[in-house]
Design a protein around this motif. Structure first.
Motif, PDB file in Angstrom:
ATOM      1  N   LEU A 137      -1.771 -31.460 -14.386  1.00  0.00           N
ATOM      2  CA  LEU A 137      -0.560 -32.013 -13.786  1.00  0.00           C
ATOM      3  C   LEU A 137       0.236 -30.873 -13.177  1.00  0.00           C
ATOM      4  O   LEU A 137       0.770 -30.030 -13.901  1.00  0.00           O
ATOM      5  CB  LEU A 137       0.276 -32.729 -14.848  1.00  0.00           C
ATOM      6  N   LEU A 197       2.773 -40.019 -16.706  1.00  0.00           N
ATOM      7  CA  LEU A 197       1.847 -39.122 -17.392  1.00  0.00           C
ATOM      8  C   LEU A 197       2.515 -37.820 -17.812  1.00  0.00           C
ATOM      9  O   LEU A 197       3.370 -37.296 -17.102  1.00  0.00           O
ATOM     10  CB  LEU A 197       0.647 -38.820 -16.488  1.00  0.00           C
ATOM     11  N   CYS A 232      -4.788 -35.207 -19.815  1.00  0.00           N
ATOM     12  CA  CYS A 232      -3.809 -34.557 -18.938  1.00  0.00           C
ATOM     13  C   CYS A 232      -3.352 -33.242 -19.551  1.00  0.00           C
ATOM     14  O   CYS A 232      -3.040 -33.182 -20.756  1.00  0.00           O
ATOM     15  CB  CYS A 232      -2.607 -35.464 -18.721  1.00  0.00           C
TER      16      CYS A 232
END
Length: 333
Positions: free
Chosen positions: A161, A307, A327
């Protein structure tokens, strides 16, 4: 790093699928995988040490009969998939993405964004939205745009991310894999150009979908969708002949074990063949190219939950297997 898949008794529908695999520290290779999790190295079977899955798709019409024979030959040496690394099944030349293609999803958005002063009951506004969607399916065109192949990552690889992504979100989708070049084909002809199907999670940073500095321009799909690893793909490329009806497959995404998306592709406004035909009206679709068909209701914006570092997404489409990705915040890899 990657999250290993959970074992399953049957990995996918049909007698075989294609995959791109590698041994530890070894090169990637195209493989024929059987539903019990055994892999056959296609470099040996095709007599080409440089063979890729894209090469197989480039000659799909002649390769498919060979693959059927190989799948039924139990005397050939195979390796357990569990002992190999599973990569994205194909490296496409082009990626075509689509939006606003699930009827219920778009109706929900229409109802949620009520105009100021509209005091009608929800049932009335929902009925109006349903009428609009039905008219759109008959009279309008799909919404298709371009993605980057560099955003693709494996079905069990970590998803990084980026620090700039303020609202990273999931969008699980059925992905069509082209097996025969298609240009200006009709809806009736489209299925002849499809090699098979796989799973894509088309991650999107909601905060950068619309340009804040130039709102008149509209959407910015480069920024919001194409970070490295923002499109987990696979694990398998299941031949079209093994999927009875791509327009009626269950699409399910779980976040940390909780079901967030759960819908059938039957809810798509524009069906698979129409999506392929529409994309081919402008672009020449090449073997191995992907046509993503949109994502159903239940993304993070709907749930008010985006997320974050440590989240694990499990995405499945009926007959196509399961992808599982974790993630990881940028800098924590």
């Amino acid at each position: 790093m990657s999250v290993k898949p959970e074992p399953a008794s049957v990995l996918f529908a049909g007698p075989f699928a294609l995959a791109t695999l590698s041994a530890p520290d070894g090169p990637r290779f195209p493989a024929l995988v059987t539903p019990d999790g055994q892999a056959l190295d296609l470099r040996d079977a095709f007599g080409d040490d440089r063979l890729t899955t894209l090469d197989v798709l480039d000659s799909w019409e002649t390769a498919l009969p060979r693959l059927r024979v190989l799948a039924s030959d139990t005397g050939l040496r195979r390796t357990a998939v569990a002992d190999l690394h599973v990569h994205a099944p194909v490296a496409p030349r082009q990626v075509f993405q689509s939006g606003a293609n699930y009827r219920q999803h778009v109706i929900d958005l229409h109802v949620a964004h009520r105009a100021p002063g509209d005091d009608r009951p929800e049932s009335e506004r929902r009925a109006e939205a349903a009428e609009i969607m039905d008219r759109r399916a008959t009279e309008d065109l799909p919404y298709v745009f371009i993605g980057l192949p560099t955003s693709i990552t494996g079905p069990y690889d970590d998803v990084v991310l980026p620090g700039w992504a303020e609202q990273p979100d999931w969008e699980l989708e059925l992905a069509v894999v082209i097996g025969k070049a298609a240009y200006q084909v009709s809806v009736e002809e489209a299925s002849e150009h499809i090699a098979g199907y796989t799973i894509a999670n088309d991650l999107t940073d909601r905060a950068t979908v619309f340009r804040r500095d130039m709102p008149q321009i509209g959407t910015d799909w480069l920024r919001s969708k194409n970070a490295p690893g923002f499109t987990p793909l696979g694990p398998w490329l299941v031949p079209a002949e093994s999927i009875a009806d791509p327009d009626d497959l269950r699409v399910t995404l779980k976040l940390n074990g909780d079901t967030m998306q759960d819908e059938s592709t039957k809810d798509m406004i524009f069906k698979v063949a129409r999506m392929v035909a529409y994309a081919s009206r402008t672009a020449r679709l090449l073997p191995g190219d992907l046509v993503l068909t949109g994502s159903p209701a239940g993304n993070g914006m709907h749930w008010g939950r985006l997320l974050r570092d440590g989240d694990v997404m499990e995405g499945s489409v009926a007959g196509l297997g399961l992808q599982r990705t974790r993630c990881v915040a940028e800098g924590a890899v």
